[in-house]
Design a protein around this motif. Structure first.
Motif, PDB file in Angstrom:
ATOM      1  N   THR A  11      -9.297  -1.718  -1.730  1.00  0.00           N
ATOM      2  CA  THR A  11      -8.118  -1.362  -2.497  1.00  0.00           C
ATOM      3  C   THR A  11      -7.887   0.127  -2.379  1.00  0.00           C
ATOM      4  O   THR A  11      -8.696   0.851  -1.794  1.00  0.00           O
ATOM      5  CB  THR A  11      -8.307  -1.697  -3.990  1.00  0.00           C
ATOM      6  N   GLU A  12      -6.782   0.581  -2.941  1.00  0.00           N
ATOM      7  CA  GLU A  12      -6.506   2.007  -2.868  1.00  0.00           C
ATOM      8  C   GLU A  12      -7.455   2.812  -3.741  1.00  0.00           C
ATOM      9  O   GLU A  12      -7.573   4.012  -3.597  1.00  0.00           O
ATOM     10  CB  GLU A  12      -5.058   2.281  -3.256  1.00  0.00           C
TER      11      GLU A  12
ATOM     12  N   SER B  12       0.838  -1.202   0.000  1.00  0.00           N
ATOM     13  CA  SER B  12       0.000   0.000   0.000  1.00  0.00           C
ATOM     14  C   SER B  12       0.868   1.246   0.000  1.00  0.00           C
ATOM     15  O   SER B  12       2.022   1.221   0.450  1.00  0.00           O
ATOM     16  CB  SER B  12      -0.924   0.026   1.223  1.00  0.00           C
TER      17      SER B  12
END
Lengths: 236, 179
Positions: free
Chosen positions: B90-91, B30
């Motif tokens: 998720t990002e 991340s």
């Protein structure tokens, strides 16, 4: 060529890191072996997918901010370290054991200022009262633990009326420059009281603009022999 | 070696930051964790610039130091009695386990590739740490086994076996992913 050997070499084969003969052997084997050819295709396709794995870059300006933060942190650490060494931490580095002492035998006189130890902070520490006998030399020892060796340390002893350091008659302040060794230092003060009562002796240690002061409360009484003779006198 | 000035030290490190961040991202998975890891590395390096004295190849050395920090962090985390809850988003903000319809139609090929990436990422997350790292460095970032050997301090033969086992495990995990 054994399939297991070829499969084990597929990475090197794809990395072109095998010698020419080995490359040629594997190429030839793959050309004729369905199993190894399939294995090679799987490795290549998996690599292709892995290569395309999503990637998120750093936030905008992160590198500059991170370097600046690291620089500042390092400078703070350096200053903190310097403070520890040069005296602000005298407080932390200055483990004061202090104490004692019954006087040396026969009122033995020593150089009052033979520092054996070290460091300080800008603060005043009060010591419990110390009893001394009128007219007798009593060595009061200050034990100071220092994390580092220090040069150019200034020691000063301020004496109240009726007290003096043996070897320094009639001086109310004795001041000298010396050093503290790493570890335990012992500062011995041969104190003589010339009048009954008491007083506070201040022992200061300065370094790098910082100082620490110990306040020693002194009670002056008569020694048993003096008391006895007094009694005798009074009895008479 | 004379002590480099702050400016020289910046110049020395700056060319490697992109690489280091990329590796940190692959290690951690991340942006936030990658930035934290790189920040920690820079703090450590700026505090002890003398550690770079005599280092001939800075990039592998920095990568190795960062790897060790990452492993240490993971070990500390594993020992910690309190863990943060796992965030499966998720990002981009979407969950791997959700199937939220998108307003704009996504071309089939692109959708397929996105799905493959998500499945692949989930499979990678389920690999052991040793396997995941060697795959990330070798297959994702293109390190040679020799370079990985320097970073992870493992013999090339061991790494070669590890990458084979990791890929086999990865294929098992991916399951139906058409590769």
């Amino acid at each position: 060529m054994q399939c297991e050997h070829v499969i084990h070499q597929l990475d090197d084969y794809l990395d072109l890191s095998l010698d020419q003969d080995e490359m040629a052997s594997i190429r030839q084997h793959i050309g004729t072996c369905t199993r190894c050819h399939g294995e090679l295709e799987q490795v290549k396709r998996l690599r292709s997918l892995l290569h395309a794995l999503p990637f998120t870059g750093p936030s905008e300006g992160f590198f500059e901010q991170a370097m600046e933060k690291a620089r500042r942190h390092a400078e703070q650490q350096k200053r903190r370290k310097w403070t520890l060494v040069s005296g602000g931490a005298l407080a932390a580095g200055f483990v004061l054991v202090f104490a004692v002492g019954l006087m040396l035998p026969n009122g033995q006189q020593r150089s009052p200022l033979a520092p054996l130890s070290q460091e300080t902070a800008s603060q005043t520490l009060k010591m419990p009262g110390i009893s001394v006998a009128l007219g007798e030399v009593r060595n009061v020892s200050l034990s100071i633990d220092s994390a580092v060796a220090l040069n150019d340390v200034v020691f000063s002893i301020d004496l109240p009326s009726g007290f003096e350091l043996s070897g320094f008659p009639k001086q109310t302040t004795v001041r000298w420059q010396g050093k503290l060794e790493q570890g335990k230092n012992l500062l011995e003060l041969p104190i003589i009281a010339h009048q009954l009562g008491g007083g506070v002796i201040k022992a200061s240690i300065e370094h790098g603009g910082k100082h620490i002061t110990y306040r020693l409360n002194m009670d002056v009484g008569r020694s048993p022999s003096q008391s006895e003779s007094q009694k005798v006198v009074h009895g008479v | 070696m004379t002590k480099p000035s702050a400016e020289d030290f910046d110049k020395l490190l700056r060319p490697h930051l992109g690489h280091l961040y990329r590796i940190a991202y692959r290690f951690t998975g991340s942006q936030a964790d990658a930035e934290d890891l790189l920040q920690d590395l820079l703090m450590k390096i700026y505090q002890r610039p003398e550690d770079l004295d005599g280092v001939e190849r800075i990039r592998p050395w920095l990568t190795r130091v960062m790897y060790r920090m990452f492993i240490d962090n993971r070990r500390r985390y594993a020992r910690s009695p309190i863990h943060l809850a796992v965030d499966n988003t998720t990002e981009d903000g979407d969950s791997l386990y959700d199937n939220i319809p998108c307003e704009a139609p996504i071309p089939e090929e692109q959708r397929s590739r996105q799905d493959q990436s998500k499945i692949l990422k989930r499979a990678l997350d389920r690999l052991s740490e040793d396997h995941r790292l060697v795959v990330m460095l070798h297959d994702v970032e293109g390190f040679t086994l020799e370079e990985i050997s320097t970073v992870l301090d493992s013999p090339i033969g061991t790494l070669k076996s590890r990458i084979h086992r990791a890929r086999a495990r990865l294929r098992d995990l991916i399951g139906e992913l058409p590769i």
